[in-house]
Design an enzyme around this catalytic site. Sequence first.
Site, short mmCIF file in Angstrom:
data_model
loop_
_atom_site.label_atom_id
_atom_site.label_comp_id
_atom_site.label_asym_id
_atom_site.label_seq_id
_atom_site.Cartn_x
_atom_site.Cartn_y
_atom_site.Cartn_z
N SER A 25 1.42 -12.02 -2.46
CA SER A 25 1.54 -11.58 -3.85
C SER A 25 0.92 -12.64 -4.77
CB SER A 25 3.02 -11.31 -4.16
OG SER A 25 3.16 -10.57 -5.35
N ASP A 32 1.00 -0.20 -1.54
CA ASP A 32 1.66 -1.32 -2.21
C ASP A 32 1.92 -0.99 -3.68
OD1 ASP A 32 2.26 -3.86 -3.44
OD2 ASP A 32 1.36 -4.83 -1.69
N HIS A 67 5.33 -3.58 -0.22
CA HIS A 67 4.64 -4.72 -0.79
C HIS A 67 4.26 -5.68 0.33
CE1 HIS A 67 3.32 -7.48 -3.78
NE2 HIS A 67 4.33 -8.31 -3.71
#
Length: 548
Positions: free
Chosen positions: A259, A487, A517
């Site tokens: 991320s 995602d 995710h």
Amino acid sequence: MHPVVRGAGALGLAAVLATATAACESGTGSGTGSGTGSATSGPSTASASAAATAPAASTSAGVPPLPASLTGQQLGWQPCPAPSTAQGGDGSAPGAPWECATLKAPLDYAKPDGQTIDLALIRAVATGTGGQPRIGSLIYNFGGPGGSGVATLPALAKDYADLNARYDLVSFDPRGVGNSAGVRCLDDAATDASAAVDGSPDDQAETTALDAAGSAYTAACEQNSGAVLPHVDTVSAARDLDLMRQVLGDAKLHYFGISYGTELGGVYAHQYPGNVGHLVMDAVVDPTKDPVQSALGQAKGFQLALENFMKACAAQAGPSCPTGQGGDEGTRRITDLLNGLDTAPLPTDSNRRLTQDLAVTGIAAALYNPNTWNALSIGLQEAMRGGTGTTLLALADAYSGRDQQGHYSNQSAANRAISCADDRSRYTAADVQGLLPTFRQASPVFGDFTAWGLTSCTGWPVQGSADLPEVSAAGSAPIVVIGNTGDPATPYEGAGAMARQLGAGVGVQVTLQGQGHGGYDSGNACLKQVVDQYLLADKVPAEGTTCS
């Protein structure tokens, strides 16, 4: 709701998974999968022999060299204590094999001989399982920004056990996070009060209240952490990574970013392309999008994930699914629930109530992983049919870093401070009101909240450093860039954009056709094999490799 700018990353995900009351039996992002494209033998850019050589001292452009007192410091590894409240700990020490230490870094890299801050580190030394030689340290950043790596790595370490055979698994609290000069803003009671302010105002009075709450939050951050706020930017964190590399004794940086951690990895590769060893980016932040574009992409991404959840719920539960057959019907049921909560919050098992904002945050939190979809079904059923909000509130609290005693980690404060130190753009209520139709079209559920989140840096005492992060990395070793088609927080298109920005021959895109995710922790055996071969055997995957 705060899935804006960069996403919660693995820290928020780990907390949500721990809170879930049950797990789905299956998800399209898990299983053995199949791969297209073959792993090819790439240059041995980070071999064990290379790691054994003396680490190179290096400096990014325009920054004075660091003194030997910093680059030559010895880390005093000790058994780890329980993570602090600021780190989001649950009161339990991680135990063996985890060791913790403190690294000193300059507060201001322009003044390397000046004031220092302490960065909290954690590691598990390479096990040597299978008799393979140690490669070096593999440093993790789990996202946010604002995620405590010290608290998160032990919680997720089982997913990296194969890598631990040849790497010391290392993570850290980035500057401004947790125990690394953590940013402090409001106290717990004031944070609860601030969270009760309507985050999607419907009239001028509510807009004024939201603006006042933002100003009070900013003032508290400046009062309690003013000295550190100018220095929590991602460029400084990337310089910390290179100092960490040198002190750990590695000739090359081996790094796994998730991320927001992918943005940090890209910024590092731009500053130190010659120091890149193995570098993995998973759940990739799009470096070409400004905050409005990023927020709009997240609104679309969370809406897509919600629709995928509703399809799965309808297929598994039939008429008992709280969102019915999904699609427009399911979206209408959820927006009806949220509209009701705007004026009449629901009771919970605690003395708190589930507000509209908390419900949206809880829904978003559960969409990070298919393993929490069942918890979302339970939470929606409680709210829609039972008139209670206990499960959705628990999901929202996990996402926001609030424990059962009402204490908050500094995750949200650090997220805002780092984002505002990085991003130059500042948005007003008038800007947001002009954007609302576009955001509502992108997502009837999440559009308003992601749009209003754009005002979080308005009035911030530190000017943002750039419009977009610089991640071009000519001369770097190949970097593996993973995108998951389902995602919600970092939409799939960002992986392609990152690979292109890194440059030809550097960014190598790998696709997971799944949900949730990120990819490596999804349980997909194909993707795990691709990444493990890259990290353990120097096999760079073929461009366009796809796992499903």
